[in-house]
Design a protein around this motif. Structure first.
Motif, PDB file in Angstrom:
ATOM      1  N   ALA A   1       0.839  -1.199   0.000  1.00 46.38           N
ATOM      2  CA  ALA A   1       0.000   0.000   0.000  1.00 46.38           C
ATOM      3  C   ALA A   1       0.871   1.245   0.000  1.00 46.38           C
ATOM      4  N   GLY A   2       0.469   2.224  -0.778  1.00 47.23           N
ATOM      5  CA  GLY A   2       1.179   3.495  -0.786  1.00 47.23           C
ATOM      6  C   GLY A   2       2.351   3.535  -1.751  1.00 47.23           C
ATOM      7  N   ARG A   3       2.714   2.386  -2.311  1.00 48.29           N
ATOM      8  CA  ARG A   3       3.815   2.393  -3.270  1.00 48.29           C
ATOM      9  C   ARG A   3       3.278   2.438  -4.692  1.00 48.29           C
ATOM     10  N   GLU A   4       3.994   3.127  -5.550  1.00 49.20           N
ATOM     11  CA  GLU A   4       3.620   3.101  -6.967  1.00 49.20           C
ATOM     12  C   GLU A   4       3.922   1.723  -7.534  1.00 49.20           C
ATOM     13  N   VAL A   5       3.147   1.321  -8.530  1.00 53.94           N
ATOM     14  CA  VAL A   5       3.367   0.028  -9.188  1.00 53.94           C
ATOM     15  C   VAL A   5       3.611   0.275 -10.673  1.00 53.94           C
ATOM     16  N   PHE A   6       4.715  -0.254 -11.181  1.00 52.64           N
ATOM     17  CA  PHE A   6       5.074  -0.096 -12.587  1.00 52.64           C
ATOM     18  C   PHE A   6       5.175  -1.448 -13.268  1.00 52.64           C
ATOM     19  N   VAL A   7       4.544  -1.567 -14.412  1.00 56.78           N
ATOM     20  CA  VAL A   7       4.765  -2.710 -15.296  1.00 56.78           C
ATOM     21  C   VAL A   7       6.003  -2.357 -16.121  1.00 56.78           C
ATOM     22  N   ILE A   8       7.028  -3.227 -16.070  1.00 58.62           N
ATOM     23  CA  ILE A   8       8.297  -2.882 -16.744  1.00 58.62           C
ATOM     24  C   ILE A   8       8.679  -3.898 -17.832  1.00 58.62           C
ATOM     25  N   GLY A   9       7.720  -4.693 -18.304  1.00 60.84           N
ATOM     26  CA  GLY A   9       7.995  -5.536 -19.467  1.00 60.84           C
ATOM     27  C   GLY A   9       8.060  -7.011 -19.162  1.00 60.84           C
ATOM     28  N   GLY A  10       8.354  -7.757 -20.189  1.00 62.68           N
ATOM     29  CA  GLY A  10       8.536  -7.326 -21.571  1.00 62.68           C
ATOM     30  C   GLY A  10       7.231  -7.342 -22.369  1.00 62.68           C
ATOM     31  N   GLY A  11       7.353  -7.692 -23.653  1.00 63.08           N
ATOM     32  CA  GLY A  11       6.232  -7.601 -24.567  1.00 63.08           C
ATOM     33  C   GLY A  11       4.994  -8.341 -24.085  1.00 63.08           C
ATOM     34  N   THR A  12       5.178  -9.576 -23.642  1.00 62.23           N
ATOM     35  CA  THR A  12       3.998 -10.371 -23.248  1.00 62.23           C
ATOM     36  C   THR A  12       3.314  -9.746 -22.041  1.00 62.23           C
ATOM     37  N   VAL A  13       4.128  -9.211 -21.130  1.00 69.95           N
ATOM     38  CA  VAL A  13       3.556  -8.665 -19.890  1.00 69.95           C
ATOM     39  C   VAL A  13       2.911  -7.297 -20.150  1.00 69.95           C
ATOM     40  N   TYR A  14       3.541  -6.462 -20.974  1.00 70.38           N
ATOM     41  CA  TYR A  14       2.897  -5.178 -21.310  1.00 70.38           C
ATOM     42  C   TYR A  14       1.535  -5.429 -21.950  1.00 70.38           C
ATOM     43  N   ARG A  15       1.488  -6.370 -22.873  1.00 67.95           N
ATOM     44  CA  ARG A  15       0.219  -6.601 -23.591  1.00 67.95           C
ATOM     45  C   ARG A  15      -0.871  -7.102 -22.650  1.00 67.95           C
ATOM     46  N   GLN A  16      -0.503  -8.008 -21.744  1.00 66.55           N
ATOM     47  CA  GLN A  16      -1.510  -8.554 -20.822  1.00 66.55           C
ATOM     48  C   GLN A  16      -1.918  -7.554 -19.745  1.00 66.55           C
ATOM     49  N   MET A  17      -1.032  -6.628 -19.415  1.00 69.44           N
ATOM     50  CA  MET A  17      -1.293  -5.763 -18.257  1.00 69.44           C
ATOM     51  C   MET A  17      -1.703  -4.347 -18.625  1.00 69.44           C
ATOM     52  N   LEU A  18      -1.775  -4.054 -19.914  1.00 65.35           N
ATOM     53  CA  LEU A  18      -2.188  -2.702 -20.327  1.00 65.35           C
ATOM     54  C   LEU A  18      -3.535  -2.340 -19.704  1.00 65.35           C
ATOM     55  N   LYS A  19      -4.421  -3.315 -19.614  1.00 68.61           N
ATOM     56  CA  LYS A  19      -5.776  -3.043 -19.097  1.00 68.61           C
ATOM     57  C   LYS A  19      -5.780  -2.591 -17.636  1.00 68.61           C
ATOM     58  N   TYR A  20      -4.725  -2.879 -16.904  1.00 67.61           N
ATOM     59  CA  TYR A  20      -4.640  -2.456 -15.507  1.00 67.61           C
ATOM     60  C   TYR A  20      -3.998  -1.073 -15.362  1.00 67.61           C
ATOM     61  N   CYS A  21      -3.448  -0.542 -16.461  1.00 69.07           N
ATOM     62  CA  CYS A  21      -2.651   0.694 -16.376  1.00 69.07           C
ATOM     63  C   CYS A  21      -3.492   1.923 -16.710  1.00 69.07           C
ATOM     64  N   ASP A  22      -3.181   3.031 -16.006  1.00 66.63           N
ATOM     65  CA  ASP A  22      -3.847   4.303 -16.330  1.00 66.63           C
ATOM     66  C   ASP A  22      -2.861   5.340 -16.847  1.00 66.63           C
ATOM     67  N   THR A  23      -1.579   5.035 -16.741  1.00 64.56           N
ATOM     68  CA  THR A  23      -0.539   5.962 -17.189  1.00 64.56           C
ATOM     69  C   THR A  23       0.543   5.145 -17.898  1.00 64.56           C
ATOM     70  N   ALA A  24       1.075   5.708 -18.980  1.00 65.87           N
ATOM     71  CA  ALA A  24       2.157   5.008 -19.700  1.00 65.87           C
ATOM     72  C   ALA A  24       3.276   6.002 -19.975  1.00 65.87           C
ATOM     73  N   TYR A  25       4.446   5.702 -19.457  1.00 65.02           N
ATOM     74  CA  TYR A  25       5.650   6.494 -19.739  1.00 65.02           C
ATOM     75  C   TYR A  25       6.337   5.836 -20.920  1.00 65.02           C
ATOM     76  N   ILE A  26       6.251   6.495 -22.072  1.00 61.83           N
ATOM     77  CA  ILE A  26       6.822   5.915 -23.282  1.00 61.83           C
ATOM     78  C   ILE A  26       8.012   6.760 -23.724  1.00 61.83           C
ATOM     79  N   THR A  27       9.174   6.146 -23.764  1.00 58.69           N
ATOM     80  CA  THR A  27      10.317   6.814 -24.385  1.00 58.69           C
ATOM     81  C   THR A  27      10.218   6.498 -25.866  1.00 58.69           C
ATOM     82  N   LYS A  28       9.903   7.516 -26.647  1.00 60.76           N
ATOM     83  CA  LYS A  28       9.686   7.291 -28.088  1.00 60.76           C
ATOM     84  C   LYS A  28      11.001   7.496 -28.824  1.00 60.76           C
ATOM     85  N   ILE A  29      11.490   6.431 -29.398  1.00 56.38           N
ATOM     86  CA  ILE A  29      12.748   6.478 -30.145  1.00 56.38           C
ATOM     87  C   ILE A  29      12.391   6.729 -31.610  1.00 56.38           C
TER      88      ILE A  29
END
Ligand SMILES: NC(=O)c1ccc[n+]([C@@H]2O[C@H](COP(=O)([O-])OP(=O)(O)OC[C@H]3O[C@@H](n4cnc5c(N)ncnc54)[C@H](OP(=O)(O)O)[C@@H]3O)[C@@H](O)[C@H]2O)c1
Length: 163
Positions: A91-119
């Motif tokens: 409780a009280g800690r931020e939670v970040f999904v940090i990869g990889g591809g399979t996990v980002y795709r499955q967990m996008l639905k739980y996320c409200d913010t996305a920090y994208i470094t656009k290359i």
């Protein structure tokens, strides 16, 4: 929950188990954003870290079905749902999904913010991808840094929010 990732123009994020290109400023940005937080990752992303060791100063939740994965300093879970339940214990800690591809795709639905470094390049040999947030109407850009450059590669830090 938030996600943080560096992606190229095709939303490629990885090549042969590693990152697309080294970007020291992006590494610093990642460390700064995630320090003290709970990070959720897949087993292959853990293995991509130096010596396969978890990240310091963060709770490392690793999703895997492997019984032989016994790395010290990780919280191993067997499913995405278990990862979410485990993260809720901090409780009280931020939670970040940090990869990889399979996990980002499955967990996008739980996320409200996305920090994208656009290359600002296309890596033809990228073999791991995430969803294109620009194609999803519920995701909008709320912040964008100036363009940065490292070794001829331009990139910028972009923040998306679910609206
Ligand atoms: N650009 C960036 O910011 C960034 C960030 C992170 C990673 N990456 C790159 O992404 C690539 C790795 O991504 P990846 O998609 O290949 O692998 P990954 O998502 O890191 O890990 C996949 C593994 O996670 C476990 N897993 C995933 N979903 C699961 C579920 N629902 N239930 C149980 N286990 C589950 C499985 O482990 P088991 O096989 O052990 O069961 C699976 O093989 C690398 O190239 C890495 O460098 C890039």
């Amino acid at each position: 929950m938030k996600m943080i990732v560096a992606a190229d123009k095709n939303w490629g994020i990885g090549i042969e188990g590693g990152l697309l290109t080294p970007l020291p400023e992006d590494m610093r940005y990642f460390r700064e954003k995630t320090k003290g937080s709970v990070v959720i990752m897949g087993r292959k992303t853990l293995e991509s870290f130096p010596e396969g060791k978890p990240l310091k100063n963060r709770v490392n939740i690793v999703i895997s079905t492997s019984e032989s994965l016994t790395t010290e300093g990780i919280v191993k879970v067997a499913s995405v749902e278990e990862a979410v339940r485990e993260a809720e214990k901090y409780a009280g800690r931020e939670v970040f999904v940090i990869g990889g591809g399979t996990v980002y795709r499955q967990m996008l639905k739980y996320c409200d913010t996305a920090y994208i470094t656009k290359i600002d390049r296309v890596f033809d040999n990228a073999d791991t991808f995430i969803d294109n947030l620009d194609m999803l109407p519920e995701w909008k850009i709320v912040e964008m840094s100036e363009v940065k450059e490292y070794n001829g590669t331009e990139f910028s830090f972009v923040i998306y929010k679910r609206v």
